[in-house]
Design a protein around this motif. Structure first.
Motif, mmCIF file in Angstrom:
data_model
loop_
_atom_site.group_PDB
_atom_site.id
_atom_site.type_symbol
_atom_site.label_atom_id
_atom_site.label_comp_id
_atom_site.label_asym_id
_atom_site.label_seq_id
_atom_site.Cartn_x
_atom_site.Cartn_y
_atom_site.Cartn_z
ATOM 1 N N GLN A 68 0.837 -1.205 0.000
ATOM 2 C CA GLN A 68 0.000 0.000 0.000
ATOM 3 C C GLN A 68 0.870 1.254 0.000
ATOM 4 O O GLN A 68 0.578 2.210 -0.710
ATOM 5 C CB GLN A 68 -0.933 -0.004 1.219
ATOM 6 C CG GLN A 68 -1.800 1.224 1.340
ATOM 7 C CD GLN A 68 -2.834 1.373 0.237
ATOM 8 O OE1 GLN A 68 -2.962 0.554 -0.663
ATOM 9 N NE2 GLN A 68 -3.594 2.443 0.293
ATOM 10 N N GLN A 70 3.781 1.634 -1.308
ATOM 11 C CA GLN A 70 4.321 1.838 -2.654
ATOM 12 C C GLN A 70 3.254 2.393 -3.589
ATOM 13 O O GLN A 70 3.525 3.310 -4.374
ATOM 14 C CB GLN A 70 4.905 0.547 -3.219
ATOM 15 C CG GLN A 70 5.652 0.769 -4.521
ATOM 16 C CD GLN A 70 6.772 1.794 -4.385
ATOM 17 O OE1 GLN A 70 7.628 1.690 -3.513
ATOM 18 N NE2 GLN A 70 6.764 2.814 -5.236
ATOM 19 N N ALA A 71 2.043 1.878 -3.518
ATOM 20 C CA ALA A 71 0.959 2.390 -4.366
ATOM 21 C C ALA A 71 0.667 3.855 -4.051
ATOM 22 O O ALA A 71 0.454 4.666 -4.965
ATOM 23 C CB ALA A 71 -0.304 1.544 -4.183
ATOM 24 N N ARG A 72 0.667 4.209 -2.798
ATOM 25 C CA ARG A 72 0.405 5.590 -2.404
ATOM 26 C C ARG A 72 1.560 6.506 -2.814
ATOM 27 O O ARG A 72 1.357 7.644 -3.208
ATOM 28 C CB ARG A 72 0.145 5.704 -0.898
ATOM 29 C CG ARG A 72 -1.023 4.865 -0.395
ATOM 30 C CD ARG A 72 -2.443 5.314 -0.799
ATOM 31 N NE ARG A 72 -2.613 5.824 -2.120
ATOM 32 C CZ ARG A 72 -2.906 5.082 -3.230
ATOM 33 N NH1 ARG A 72 -3.086 3.792 -3.140
ATOM 34 N NH2 ARG A 72 -3.036 5.640 -4.414
ATOM 35 N N ASP A 74 3.504 6.014 -5.400
ATOM 36 C CA ASP A 74 3.380 6.161 -6.850
ATOM 37 C C ASP A 74 2.368 7.249 -7.190
ATOM 38 O O ASP A 74 2.589 8.063 -8.091
ATOM 39 C CB ASP A 74 2.978 4.835 -7.501
ATOM 40 C CG ASP A 74 4.083 3.791 -7.458
ATOM 41 O OD1 ASP A 74 5.252 4.138 -7.141
ATOM 42 O OD2 ASP A 74 3.774 2.610 -7.722
ATOM 43 N N TRP A 75 1.249 7.265 -6.471
ATOM 44 C CA TRP A 75 0.232 8.308 -6.679
ATOM 45 C C TRP A 75 0.824 9.679 -6.361
ATOM 46 O O TRP A 75 0.667 10.630 -7.123
ATOM 47 C CB TRP A 75 -0.995 8.043 -5.806
ATOM 48 C CG TRP A 75 -2.001 9.151 -5.873
ATOM 49 C CD1 TRP A 75 -2.096 10.230 -5.032
ATOM 50 C CD2 TRP A 75 -3.041 9.315 -6.829
ATOM 51 N NE1 TRP A 75 -3.132 11.048 -5.410
ATOM 52 C CE2 TRP A 75 -3.729 10.505 -6.513
ATOM 53 C CE3 TRP A 75 -3.456 8.567 -7.914
ATOM 54 C CZ2 TRP A 75 -4.812 10.960 -7.261
ATOM 55 C CZ3 TRP A 75 -4.539 9.031 -8.649
ATOM 56 C CH2 TRP A 75 -5.196 10.214 -8.322
#
Length: 191
Positions: A68, A70-72, A74-75
């Motif tokens: 999570q 990493q996904a955040r 990236d955003w």
């Protein structure tokens, strides 16, 4: 220790965005967040997420948090930081005009919407009923001060420690975490 259903239910009654607005408006929080963002690369949305969990007596499990995070990030890198850079560039425009001021204000609003979306995605991740016990755990009752707790949950996963900074920078970062901790503690719910 099983995830406390009362704490989880209280978390679900307080949207992260509402918490973020309340907390960010407390004395010293905004400049502390910006110091950590600008001088240590701290993701303020993640910092707010951890603060939200803290006041509910919860914390994210590190293993579950990694994907999570990493996904955040990236955003943040692909959307929020692009807008922030544009807004800052417009602030230093050689010949500011009414049009540039209006454009900067609209970019600022877009940046705020991007941060709100990021916070909502953190919230949805934490609120997932089916995954809650694999993502969150109760915070120990004897946890130390909130400022130190935030340092451990925000800096250490990135491999950062305050000892790696020169004295003046380390002092500013420690002060920022202390201010945030002092403002989080009054918001902490009874357990």
């Amino acid at each position: 220790m099983a995830l406390d259903s009362t704490r989880f239910a209280a978390l679900q009654q307080t949207p992260l965005w509402d918490f973020a607005l309340t907390f960010y408006s407390r004395p010293g929080v905004e400049p502390s967040c910006l110091t950590l963002q600008d001088h240590a690369g701290v993701d303020v949305c993640e910092l707010l997420f951890h603060g939200w969990l803290y006041v509910h007596g919860l914390e994210a499990l590190p293993e579950a948090l990694a994907a999570q995070r990493q996904a955040r990030r990236d955003w943040q890198a692909g959307v929020t930081e692009v807008l922030r850079g544009l807004r800052r560039d417009l602030k230093h425009h050689d010949a500011p005009s009414e049009t540039v001021s209006t454009l900067r204000e609209r970019v600022k609003q877009a940046e705020l919407l991007a941060e709100r979306e990021n916070l909502q995605r953190w919230q949805w991740w934490a609120w997932d009923h089916e995954q809650a016990s694999t993502r969150l755990k109760n915070m120990p009752a004897n946890s130390h001060d909130a400022g130190r707790w935030l340092q451990e949950h925000v800096l250490l996963p990135q491999g950062l420690v305050l000892d790696g900074y020169e004295y003046k920078a380390r002092e500013a970062l420690e002060n920022a975490f202390n201010v945030l901790g002092q403002q989080l503690d009054p918001l902490r719910r009874a357990r």
